[in-house]
Design a protein around this motif. Structure first.
Motif, short mmCIF file in Angstrom:
data_model
loop_
_atom_site.label_atom_id
_atom_site.label_comp_id
_atom_site.label_asym_id
_atom_site.label_seq_id
_atom_site.Cartn_x
_atom_site.Cartn_y
_atom_site.Cartn_z
N TYR A 1 0.85 -1.03 -0.06
CA TYR A 1 0.21 0.02 -0.02
C TYR A 1 0.20 1.21 0.31
CZ TYR A 1 1.22 0.38 5.13
OH TYR A 1 1.73 0.06 6.26
N ILE A 2 -0.07 2.34 -0.22
CA ILE A 2 0.65 3.93 -0.19
C ILE A 2 -0.09 4.78 0.83
CG2 ILE A 2 0.24 3.84 -2.59
CD1 ILE A 2 3.15 5.68 -2.52
N ASP A 3 0.71 5.68 1.87
CA ASP A 3 -0.53 6.64 2.24
C ASP A 3 0.25 7.99 1.60
OD1 ASP A 3 -1.34 4.60 3.70
OD2 ASP A 3 -0.48 4.83 5.17
N PHE A 4 -0.78 8.49 1.86
CA PHE A 4 -0.57 10.26 0.94
C PHE A 4 -1.22 11.72 2.28
CE2 PHE A 4 -0.66 7.39 -2.43
CZ PHE A 4 0.24 8.46 -3.34
N ASP A 5 -0.04 12.17 2.31
CA ASP A 5 -1.09 12.99 3.03
C ASP A 5 -3.11 13.63 2.87
OD1 ASP A 5 0.97 14.09 4.38
OD2 ASP A 5 1.52 15.69 2.85
N SER A 6 -3.35 13.65 3.62
CA SER A 6 -4.76 14.35 2.89
C SER A 6 -5.62 15.51 1.71
CB SER A 6 -5.79 14.84 4.46
OG SER A 6 -5.45 16.01 4.79
N ALA A 7 -6.24 15.67 1.56
CA ALA A 7 -6.91 16.19 0.44
C ALA A 7 -5.69 16.46 -0.43
CB ALA A 7 -7.60 17.49 1.35
N ASN B 1 -3.62 17.43 -4.25
CA ASN B 1 -4.29 16.90 -5.76
C ASN B 1 -3.35 16.54 -6.11
OD1 ASN B 1 -1.61 18.81 -6.61
ND2 ASN B 1 -3.38 20.37 -6.28
N TYR B 2 -3.69 15.90 -8.04
CA TYR B 2 -2.74 15.06 -8.79
C TYR B 2 -0.45 15.92 -9.25
CZ TYR B 2 -1.11 12.15 -12.48
OH TYR B 2 -0.37 11.70 -13.01
N THR B 3 -1.28 16.75 -9.21
CA THR B 3 0.43 17.41 -9.12
C THR B 3 0.88 16.93 -8.22
OG1 THR B 3 -1.25 18.86 -9.97
CG2 THR B 3 1.71 19.75 -9.07
N ALA C 1 0.34 -4.68 -8.42
CA ALA C 1 -0.58 -4.07 -9.23
C ALA C 1 -1.63 -3.60 -8.64
CB ALA C 1 -0.64 -4.21 -10.62
N GLY C 2 -2.52 -5.13 -8.36
CA GLY C 2 -3.96 -5.10 -8.09
C GLY C 2 -4.10 -4.38 -6.85
N ASP C 3 -3.38 -4.58 -5.80
CA ASP C 3 -4.06 -4.28 -4.28
C ASP C 3 -3.88 -2.59 -4.83
OD1 ASP C 3 -4.24 -5.63 -2.45
OD2 ASP C 3 -1.52 -5.38 -1.50
N VAL C 4 -2.90 -2.25 -5.19
CA VAL C 4 -3.51 -0.23 -5.40
C VAL C 4 -4.58 0.21 -6.14
CG1 VAL C 4 -0.65 0.44 -5.42
CG2 VAL C 4 -1.80 0.03 -7.11
N HIS C 5 -5.15 -0.98 -6.90
CA HIS C 5 -6.40 -0.45 -7.56
C HIS C 5 -7.69 -0.30 -6.13
CE1 HIS C 5 -4.38 -1.16 -11.47
NE2 HIS C 5 -5.12 -0.36 -11.72
N GLN C 6 -7.54 -1.27 -5.06
CA GLN C 6 -8.51 -1.16 -4.08
C GLN C 6 -8.00 0.23 -3.75
OE1 GLN C 6 -9.58 -1.09 -1.35
NE2 GLN C 6 -9.74 -2.68 0.83
N PRO C 7 -9.22 1.41 -3.32
CA PRO C 7 -9.48 2.40 -3.20
C PRO C 7 -8.50 2.58 -2.36
CG PRO C 7 -11.56 1.94 -4.01
CD PRO C 7 -10.94 1.15 -3.71
N LEU C 8 -8.50 1.72 -0.50
CA LEU C 8 -8.17 2.02 0.77
C LEU C 8 -6.43 1.67 0.33
CD1 LEU C 8 -11.54 1.44 2.00
CD2 LEU C 8 -9.68 3.68 2.60
N HIS C 9 -6.23 1.35 -0.36
CA HIS C 9 -4.58 0.63 -0.41
C HIS C 9 -3.67 1.74 -1.28
CE1 HIS C 9 -3.65 -3.45 0.47
NE2 HIS C 9 -5.12 -3.30 0.88
N ASN D 1 -1.47 7.79 -12.17
CA ASN D 1 -2.65 8.44 -12.52
C ASN D 1 -3.55 6.97 -11.84
OD1 ASN D 1 -1.88 8.16 -15.99
ND2 ASN D 1 -2.17 9.72 -14.30
N TRP D 2 -3.18 5.72 -12.35
CA TRP D 2 -3.36 4.31 -11.02
C TRP D 2 -3.60 4.93 -9.11
CZ3 TRP D 2 -0.52 -0.20 -11.95
CH2 TRP D 2 -0.50 -0.47 -13.45
N LEU D 3 -2.68 5.58 -9.23
CA LEU D 3 -2.54 5.91 -7.21
C LEU D 3 -3.58 7.43 -7.12
CD1 LEU D 3 1.13 5.62 -7.23
CD2 LEU D 3 -0.77 4.24 -6.15
#
Ligand code: ZN
Length: 266
Positions: free
Chosen positions: A83-89, A91-93, A139-147, A211-213
């Motif tokens: 999985y990967i975590d990001f900051d909240s809110a 944008n793509y840039t 590659a499958g996991d990162v399409h589970q939105p919560l990953h 883009n997937w992420l």
């Protein structure tokens, strides 16, 4: 009395194994659906090379290995690859600029690592097998939105909900429960949703991993927003509202994975 005691023990046993545990990935079905769909879009060359690595194991069946090994502590170092975590809110840039300098052990850096490794033809057979099974899985996991979601609540594991009256959490609903609710085997499921047009497939296959992420991240933010009140009761209506998104994520996962495998082996 004795019978009651046995029943109580049986209940405790079941509560322990089927209770709300910390769920970590698409469940078995989700991964197999993604793998099964991917196997329908391989070039002949990629198919042949993959078969030489996996032997009689299909892509669908190879997809669960990375979860099965979690019971062996030797492989504990792989846990954060899923999985990967990001900051909240963000944008793509902002996500893109974060990914450019990302050095964490996460799904993004490790997918890139695995792609680089698998392009190297000098790997041993065992290395190829391990890296390919990991690539198929992640590659499958990162399409589970919560990953691919904001940091702070373990990918929705800490968002408690009930699923048809049973205690659960948002992550688990998306890993397994929504998929299992459809009552389909992985081959039936893949056949039911594998209907993207050629144009759609080619568009998806041009997308980058970032883009997937971002797609997953965007969906995960929406899912979170919907559950503002604690302990929401999810059932038929939740399924009705989200089944299309779920199916599209599974389909995109398969199409993206095929594109990646063709790029590596085709
Ligand atoms: Zn996983």
């Amino acid at each position: 009395m004795k019978c009651k005691g046995v029943l109580r023990l049986a209940f405790l046993f079941m509560a322990f194994f089927y209770g709300p545990y910390k769920s970590m990935a698409w469940g078995m079905l989700g991964h197999r659906i993604v793998g099964e769909i991917a196997s329908t879009y391989l070039t002949p060359k990629a198919r042949k090379e993959i078969q030489q690595i996996l032997g009689t194991e299909s892509i669908a069946m190879a997809s669960n290995w990375a979860d099965f090994i979690k019971s062996d502590t030797t492989y504990k170092y792989l846990n954060s690859w899923h999985y990967i975590d990001f900051d909240s809110a963000i944008n793509y840039t902002r996500m893109q600029s974060y990914l450019k300098s990302d050095t964490a052990t996460d799904a993004y850096t490790k997918l890139n690592f695995l792609i680089r490794k698998l392009k190297n033809k000098k790997l041993s057979q065992n290395e190829k097998l391990m890296y390919l099974r990991l690539l198929i899985h992640i590659a499958g996991d990162v399409h589970q939105p919560l990953h691919s979601a904001r940091t702070g609540d373990a990918g929705g594991n800490e968002i408690k909900v009930s699923w048809f009256g049973q205690p659960s959490n948002l992550h688990r609903v998306w890993d397994e429960q929504l998929i299992e609710f459809q009552r389909l085997s992985y081959t039936e499921y893949a056949a039911a949703i594998n209907h993207a047009s050629v144009k759609q497939r080619l568009t998806w296959q041009k997308q980058s991993i970032s883009n997937w992420l971002f797609d997953s991240y965007r969906i995960s933010e929406q899912l979170r927003k919907e559950l503002q009140q604690p302990e929401q009761k999810l059932s038929f209506q939740y399924n009705f509202r989200h089944i299309e998104t779920l199916n599209e994520q599974l389909l995109k996962g398969g199409v993206h994975l095929a594109g990646l495998l063709n790029q590596i082996f085709g």
